[in-house]
Write a protein that holds these residues in place. Structure first.
Motif, PDB file in Angstrom:
ATOM      1  N   ARG A   1       4.794   1.620 -11.638  1.00 11.09           N
ATOM      2  CA  ARG A   1       5.686   2.639 -12.185  1.00 11.09           C
ATOM      3  C   ARG A   1       6.909   2.873 -11.314  1.00 11.09           C
ATOM      4  O   ARG A   1       7.951   3.315 -11.803  1.00 11.09           O
ATOM      5  CB  ARG A   1       4.914   3.956 -12.364  1.00 11.09           C
ATOM      6  N   THR A   2       6.801   2.577 -10.021  1.00  4.92           N
ATOM      7  CA  THR A   2       7.886   2.917  -9.085  1.00  4.92           C
ATOM      8  C   THR A   2       8.470   1.709  -8.356  1.00  4.92           C
ATOM      9  O   THR A   2       9.319   1.872  -7.483  1.00  4.92           O
ATOM     10  CB  THR A   2       7.372   3.914  -8.037  1.00  4.92           C
TER      11      THR A   2
ATOM     12  N   TYR B   1      -1.532   6.036 -15.344  1.00  7.77           N
ATOM     13  CA  TYR B   1      -1.243   5.162 -14.200  1.00  7.77           C
ATOM     14  C   TYR B   1      -2.296   5.305 -13.108  1.00  7.77           C
ATOM     15  O   TYR B   1      -1.987   5.196 -11.918  1.00  7.77           O
ATOM     16  CB  TYR B   1       0.145   5.477 -13.651  1.00  7.77           C
ATOM     17  N   ARG B   2      -3.526   5.516 -13.515  1.00  7.96           N
ATOM     18  CA  ARG B   2      -4.604   5.707 -12.552  1.00  7.96           C
ATOM     19  C   ARG B   2      -4.714   4.544 -11.576  1.00  7.96           C
ATOM     20  O   ARG B   2      -4.861   4.747 -10.359  1.00  7.96           O
ATOM     21  CB  ARG B   2      -5.930   5.882 -13.297  1.00  7.96           C
ATOM     22  N   ASP B   3      -4.650   3.320 -12.076  1.00  6.77           N
ATOM     23  CA  ASP B   3      -4.789   2.150 -11.210  1.00  6.77           C
ATOM     24  C   ASP B   3      -3.664   2.080 -10.181  1.00  6.77           C
ATOM     25  O   ASP B   3      -3.876   1.651  -9.041  1.00  6.77           O
ATOM     26  CB  ASP B   3      -4.808   0.867 -12.046  1.00  6.77           C
ATOM     27  N   ASP B   4      -2.476   2.485 -10.581  1.00  6.93           N
ATOM     28  CA  ASP B   4      -1.343   2.519  -9.657  1.00  6.93           C
ATOM     29  C   ASP B   4      -1.637   3.440  -8.477  1.00  6.93           C
ATOM     30  O   ASP B   4      -1.457   3.079  -7.316  1.00  6.93           O
ATOM     31  CB  ASP B   4      -0.089   3.021 -10.379  1.00  6.93           C
ATOM     32  N   TYR B   5      -2.061   4.657  -8.791  1.00  7.00           N
ATOM     33  CA  TYR B   5      -2.327   5.631  -7.736  1.00  7.00           C
ATOM     34  C   TYR B   5      -3.499   5.193  -6.855  1.00  7.00           C
ATOM     35  O   TYR B   5      -3.482   5.393  -5.633  1.00  7.00           O
ATOM     36  CB  TYR B   5      -2.610   7.004  -8.339  1.00  7.00           C
ATOM     37  N   GLU B   6      -4.512   4.595  -7.461  1.00  5.79           N
ATOM     38  CA  GLU B   6      -5.652   4.126  -6.676  1.00  5.79           C
ATOM     39  C   GLU B   6      -5.224   3.008  -5.726  1.00  5.79           C
ATOM     40  O   GLU B   6      -5.626   2.981  -4.549  1.00  5.79           O
ATOM     41  CB  GLU B   6      -6.758   3.627  -7.609  1.00  5.79           C
TER      42      GLU B   6
ATOM     43  N   ILE C   1      10.201   8.540   2.463  1.00  3.89           N
ATOM     44  CA  ILE C   1       8.855   8.697   3.020  1.00  3.89           C
ATOM     45  C   ILE C   1       7.838   7.871   2.246  1.00  3.89           C
ATOM     46  O   ILE C   1       6.910   7.284   2.829  1.00  3.89           O
ATOM     47  CB  ILE C   1       8.452  10.183   3.010  1.00  3.89           C
ATOM     48  N   ASP C   2       7.997   7.795   0.921  1.00  2.00           N
ATOM     49  CA  ASP C   2       6.996   7.141   0.068  1.00  2.00           C
ATOM     50  C   ASP C   2       7.364   5.709  -0.303  1.00  2.00           C
ATOM     51  O   ASP C   2       6.812   5.162  -1.267  1.00  2.00           O
ATOM     52  CB  ASP C   2       6.798   7.955  -1.213  1.00  2.00           C
ATOM     53  N   ALA C   3       8.247   5.079   0.446  1.00  2.00           N
ATOM     54  CA  ALA C   3       8.659   3.708   0.111  1.00  2.00           C
ATOM     55  C   ALA C   3       7.474   2.759   0.101  1.00  2.00           C
ATOM     56  O   ALA C   3       7.402   1.841  -0.726  1.00  2.00           O
ATOM     57  CB  ALA C   3       9.723   3.226   1.099  1.00  2.00           C
ATOM     58  N   ASP C   4       6.512   2.963   1.002  1.00  2.00           N
ATOM     59  CA  ASP C   4       5.341   2.082   1.043  1.00  2.00           C
ATOM     60  C   ASP C   4       4.481   2.242  -0.199  1.00  2.00           C
ATOM     61  O   ASP C   4       3.911   1.266  -0.711  1.00  2.00           O
ATOM     62  CB  ASP C   4       4.522   2.359   2.302  1.00  2.00           C
ATOM     63  N   ILE C   5       4.378   3.468  -0.704  1.00  2.00           N
ATOM     64  CA  ILE C   5       3.624   3.714  -1.933  1.00  2.00           C
ATOM     65  C   ILE C   5       4.337   3.103  -3.127  1.00  2.00           C
ATOM     66  O   ILE C   5       3.719   2.454  -3.977  1.00  2.00           O
ATOM     67  CB  ILE C   5       3.426   5.225  -2.148  1.00  2.00           C
TER      68      ILE C   5
END
Length: 321
Positions: free
Chosen positions: A96-97, A210-215, A86-90
Motif C-alpha cells: 500500500r505504501t 491490508y492485514r498481510d501488509d501490516y504483518e 521515520i516509517d521509510a523501512d515500513i
C-alpha cells in the motif's frame, strides 16, 4: 563561445529549459507534496471548517478560514512528512505504501526531514501571526504528539496504536474552534471525541484489507493480532459510541444537525453490523466498503454541523460561552 539563442536544438544555446528539465522540476515538487499526504489532509480540513462555523454559530471571516486552513495544512503536512521519514523501512515492505517518495528515492531522506521541519515552523508562524497564539501552539503540540507518541512509541508496539495515536487526527477541530473563539470549550472537546471514536472503525477496516501488509511490516494493528470476529465486534462497539457521541452536540445545535446525525449514524451502523454479520457467517467480507463509507459519514455529519451553524437556527439547549 556565444550564448545567444540561435534556434531550437542548437548546441550551446541558452534558450528555454529542456522539457525534460521542466518535467524533472514538476516531479520533484510532486514528490515533496506527496510526502505531506494531501488526501489525508483533505479529510482533516473538512472537519476544521465546520468547527469554525459552530464556534461562532455563523459563517466565519473568509480570511480567518483561509489562514487557519493554510496553517493547518502546513502542520498536517509537517507531521505526515516526518512520519514518512521515520516509517521509510515500513513503507518499503507494504504494498500500500511502496510508491511513497522515500521508498522510490524520489526525495532524499535529509530533504524530507528538512521539508517536514520547515513546514512545522511555517505552520506555527502562519497561525501565530494571522490567527492566534493558541491555535499555533495546538498545531505544534499535534505535530509533536503524532511523531513522538504515535509514530515512535505506539505504532510498532501496541494494537491500540490507532486508538490513542488517533488523537492527533482529532486536533484540527480544536484548532479550528480556537481560531475563532481564542479558547477551547466543551463543544470542541465533543467534536474531538467524535473523530476519536470514528478513527478505530475507519482504520481497522483498512487494516483488515491490508492485514498481510501490516504483518509483514511488523506493525501490530488489531486485525494482525486478533481474529476477524474480534475486530468486527470492536468496529461495531466503537461505531455505536461514535454515533452516540455525535448527539452530545445537540445542546449546541438545532434539530437540523441532530436529524442528520441520527440518519447518518443509522446508515453507518447498518454497514458496520453487516460487516460483522459477514464475518460471523464466514462469508467474504468487504472491509474497504466500510472504510470508504466512514469518510462519507464524517463528511455528512460535519457538513450538517456547518449548515446548521450558518443558518443560525435556535439551539436545542444552552450552547457555550
Amino acid at each position: 563561445m556565444s550564448l545567444v539563442h540561435a534556434g531550437p536544438g542548437r548546441a550551446g544555446s541558452a534558450g528555454p529549459v529542456h522539457p525534460a528539465g521542466g518535467r524533472g522540476v514538476r516531479r520533484t515538487i510532486a514528490a515533496y507534496a506527496a510526502l505531506a499526504k494531501p488526501r489525508v489532509i483533505e479529510l482533516l480540513l473538512v472537519t476544521t471548517i465546520p468547527a469554525m462555523f459552530l464556534a461562532g454559530r455563523e459563517i466565519p471571516s473568509p480570511w480567518l478560514v483561509l489562514a487557519t486552513l493554510v496553517g493547518g495544512t502546513m502542520a498536517a503536512g509537517s507531521a505526515n512528512a516526518l512520519n514518512c521519514v521515520i516509517d521509510a523501512d515500513i513503507d518499503k515492505v507494504m504494498n500500500r505504501t511502496k510508491r511513497r517518495p522515500l521508498v522510490r528515492d524520489s526525495v532524499p531522506r535529509a530533504g524530507a526531514l528538512v521539508f517536514g521541519l520547515a513546514l512545522g515552523v511555517a505552520s506555527f508562524a502562519v497561525l501565530a501571526l494571522t490567527v492566534n497564539l493558541l491555535s499555533a501552539a495546538l498545531a505544534v503540540a499535534t505535530i509533536l504528539f503524532y511523531i513522538f507518541v504515535y509514530t515512535l512509541v505506539l505504532k510498532r508496539r501496541t494494537p491500540q496504536n490507532v486508538v490513542w495515536g488517533g488523537a492527533a487526527g482529532c486536533m484540527p477541530v480544536v484548532i479550528g474552534w480556537a481560531a475563532v473563539s481564542g479558547t477551547v470549550e466543551w463543544p470542541a472537546l465533543v467534536m474531538f471525541g467524535v473523530i476519536f471514536f470514528w478513527t478505530p472503525p475507519h482504520t481497522w477496516a483498512l487494516a483488515m484489507k491490508y492485514r498481510d501488509d501490516y504483518e509483514r511490516a511488523g506493525v501490530p494493528m488489531l486485525p494482525v493480532v486478533a481474529t476477524p470476529r474480534h475486530v468486527a465486534k470492536q468496529i461495531v462497539v466503537y461505531s455505536w459510541v461514535m454515533v452516540g457521541w455525535t448527539l452530545l452536540l445537540a445542546p449546541a445545535t438545532s434539530w437540523l444537525y441532530t436529524a442528520f446525525a441520527l440518519v447518518a449514524g443509522g446508515w453507518f451502523l447498518f454497514y458496520a453490523h453487516r460487516l460483522r454479520a459477514a464475518v460471523e457467517r464466514g462469508e467474504r467480507t468487504r472491509p474497504m466498503a466500510l472504510f470508504h463509507r466512514s469518510n462519507t459519514y464524517l463528511m455528512v455529519v460535519f457538513c450538517a454541523l456547518a449548515v446548521d451553524s450558518a443558518i443560525g437556527l435556535p439551539v436545542l439547549g444552552l450552547p457555550f460561552g
